[in-house]
Design a protein around this motif. Structure first.
Motif, PDB file in Angstrom:
ATOM      1  N   UNK A 145       0.972  -1.337   0.032  1.00 12.92           N
ATOM      2  CA  UNK A 145      -0.132   0.012   0.060  1.00 12.92           C
ATOM      3  C   UNK A 145       1.201   1.237  -0.055  1.00 12.92           C
ATOM      4  N   UNK A 146       1.016   2.021  -1.049  1.00 12.92           N
ATOM      5  CA  UNK A 146       1.738   3.109  -1.093  1.00 12.92           C
ATOM      6  C   UNK A 146       0.889   4.321  -1.303  1.00 12.92           C
ATOM      7  N   UNK A 147       1.179   5.271  -0.251  1.00 11.21           N
ATOM      8  CA  UNK A 147       0.457   6.371   0.345  1.00 11.21           C
ATOM      9  C   UNK A 147       1.048   7.697  -0.494  1.00 11.21           C
ATOM     10  N   UNK A 148       0.166   8.759  -0.617  1.00 15.50           N
ATOM     11  CA  UNK A 148       0.567   9.873  -1.188  1.00 15.50           C
ATOM     12  C   UNK A 148       1.528  10.705  -0.235  1.00 15.50           C
ATOM     13  N   UNK A 149       2.126  11.761  -0.646  1.00 13.32           N
ATOM     14  CA  UNK A 149       3.169  12.567   0.345  1.00 13.32           C
ATOM     15  C   UNK A 149       2.510  13.369   1.168  1.00 13.32           C
ATOM     16  N   UNK A 150       3.480  13.916   2.058  1.00 10.18           N
ATOM     17  CA  UNK A 150       2.999  14.760   3.155  1.00 10.18           C
ATOM     18  C   UNK A 150       2.236  16.089   2.601  1.00 10.18           C
ATOM     19  N   UNK A 151       1.282  16.454   3.446  1.00 15.16           N
ATOM     20  CA  UNK A 151       0.472  17.703   3.000  1.00 15.16           C
ATOM     21  C   UNK A 151       0.484  18.705   4.169  1.00 15.16           C
ATOM     22  N   UNK A 152       0.475  20.082   3.984  1.00 17.04           N
ATOM     23  CA  UNK A 152       0.517  20.967   4.607  1.00 17.04           C
ATOM     24  C   UNK A 152      -0.859  21.946   4.371  1.00 17.04           C
ATOM     25  N   UNK A 153      -1.586  22.050   5.258  1.00 11.86           N
ATOM     26  CA  UNK A 153      -2.763  22.660   5.017  1.00 11.86           C
ATOM     27  C   UNK A 153      -3.247  23.964   5.975  1.00 11.86           C
ATOM     28  N   UNK A 154      -4.107  24.829   5.539  1.00 14.62           N
ATOM     29  CA  UNK A 154      -4.622  25.784   6.415  1.00 14.62           C
ATOM     30  C   UNK A 154      -5.975  25.224   7.082  1.00 14.62           C
ATOM     31  N   UNK A 155      -6.113  25.787   8.337  1.00 14.21           N
ATOM     32  CA  UNK A 155      -7.308  25.323   9.072  1.00 14.21           C
ATOM     33  C   UNK A 155      -8.551  25.853   8.106  1.00 14.21           C
ATOM     34  N   UNK A 156      -9.639  24.996   8.391  1.00 11.77           N
ATOM     35  CA  UNK A 156     -10.737  25.053   7.238  1.00 11.77           C
ATOM     36  C   UNK A 156     -10.680  24.513   5.939  1.00 11.77           C
ATOM     37  N   UNK A 157      -9.521  24.189   5.495  1.00 11.65           N
ATOM     38  CA  UNK A 157      -9.365  23.680   4.108  1.00 11.65           C
ATOM     39  C   UNK A 157      -9.584  22.135   4.164  1.00 11.65           C
ATOM     40  N   UNK A 158      -9.432  21.451   3.109  1.00  7.75           N
ATOM     41  CA  UNK A 158      -9.590  20.058   2.828  1.00  7.75           C
ATOM     42  C   UNK A 158      -8.340  19.363   2.604  1.00  7.75           C
ATOM     43  N   UNK A 159      -8.354  18.156   2.835  1.00  7.91           N
ATOM     44  CA  UNK A 159      -7.193  17.298   2.123  1.00  7.91           C
ATOM     45  C   UNK A 159      -7.524  15.843   1.860  1.00  7.91           C
ATOM     46  N   UNK A 160      -7.087  15.471   0.661  1.00 12.80           N
ATOM     47  CA  UNK A 160      -7.227  14.101   0.029  1.00 12.80           C
ATOM     48  C   UNK A 160      -6.131  13.505   0.000  1.00 12.80           C
ATOM     49  N   UNK A 161      -5.919  12.270   0.817  1.00 12.07           N
ATOM     50  CA  UNK A 161      -4.777  11.422   0.755  1.00 12.07           C
ATOM     51  C   UNK A 161      -5.117  10.043  -0.135  1.00 12.07           C
ATOM     52  N   UNK A 162      -4.287   9.713  -0.832  1.00 12.02           N
ATOM     53  CA  UNK A 162      -4.313   8.376  -1.609  1.00 12.02           C
ATOM     54  C   UNK A 162      -3.613   7.362  -1.191  1.00 12.02           C
ATOM     55  N   UNK A 163      -4.117   6.210  -1.711  1.00 18.53           N
ATOM     56  CA  UNK A 163      -3.331   5.053  -1.335  1.00 18.53           C
ATOM     57  C   UNK A 163      -3.624   3.975  -2.467  1.00 18.53           C
ATOM     58  N   UNK A 164      -2.199   3.646  -3.068  1.00 22.09           N
ATOM     59  CA  UNK A 164      -2.295   2.598  -4.095  1.00 22.09           C
ATOM     60  C   UNK A 164      -1.780   1.273  -3.734  1.00 22.09           C
TER      61      UNK A 164
END
Lengths: 107, 120
Positions: free
Chosen positions: B4-23
């Motif tokens: 299971x290979x996941x996407x890279x690190x993310x930095x987000x602002x409060x109130x925003x969204x994040x989408x993480x993937x897993x192959x």
């Protein structure tokens, strides 16, 4: 919600036996799974369905479950067994629940 | 073997969204279930939800019910976890893991995790 309680830490000398408990109300009626997590790494399944081992997991790792306590036993502890250990159950009212985690230190 | 290979690190602002993937590879995919577990810094493991790849049936932890969406793309063998309305306490490592299609059992293979940092 269903709560699983583990001791925060367990210390054991190399070659000795470490026992990590996981307490929960009538946990003996549940299937309990155990994971090992080393620093900076993902968890690894070491025991599933109370006492079964995935392929590649040494026989030193064993599990039991009865009444209100499940136990992960590591026999002949090695330095490489130093890690955090988590128990896990699926409960009909709480879905998936993890224990609080136990840090195993090899002296 | 299963990977299971996941996407890279993310930095987000409060109130925003994040989408993480897993192959996923080394598995039939259609007969699997996939789940997401997160771990805040220095804390324990917390289950977020899961999905059955064959039917797309999802099950979310009550805590995240209103903010999380888990999806799959069978053709790409991808699993996604989207978390909305991010807060600082969503800062954590997010793991995908494989489970059985019932979503009720153990998690036998895990990705290496994706660090999501929420900061203004």
């Amino acid at each position: 919600s269903y709560v699983l309680t583990q001791p925060p830490s367990v210390s054991v000398a190399p070659g000795q036996t470490a026992r990590i408990t996981c307490g929960g109300n009538n946990i003996g009626s549940q299937s309990v799974h155990w994971y090992q997590q080393k620093p900076g790494q993902a968890p690894v399944l070491v025991v599933y369905d109370n006492s079964d081992r995935p392929s590649g997991i040494p026989e030193r790792f064993s599990g039991s479950n009865s009444a209100n306590t499940a136990t992960l036993t590591i026999s002949g502890v090695e330095a490489g067994d130093e890690a955090d250990y988590y128990c896990h159950v699926w409960d009909i009212s709480s879905d998936h629940v993890f224990g609080t985690g136990t840090k195993v230190t090899v002296l | 073997q299963v990977q299971l290979v996941q996407s890279g690190a993310e930095v987000k602002k409060p109130g925003s969204s994040v989408k993480v993937s897993c192959k996923a590879s080394g598995t039939t995919f259609r007969s699997d279930g996939f789940t997401w577990v997160r771990q805040a810094p220095g804390q324990g493991l917390e289950w977020m939800g899961g999905i059955t790849a064959l039917s797309g049936t999802t099950n979310y932890a009550q805590k995240f019910q209103d903010r999380v969406t888990i999806t799959t793309d069978e053709s790409a063998r991808m699993v996604y976890m989207e978390l909305n309305s991010l807060r600082s306490d969503d800062t954590a490592i997010y793991f995908c893991a494989r489970c059985g299609p019932s979503l009720l059992g153990y998690f036998d293979h895990w990705g290496r995790g994706t660090l999501v940092t929420v900061s203004s």
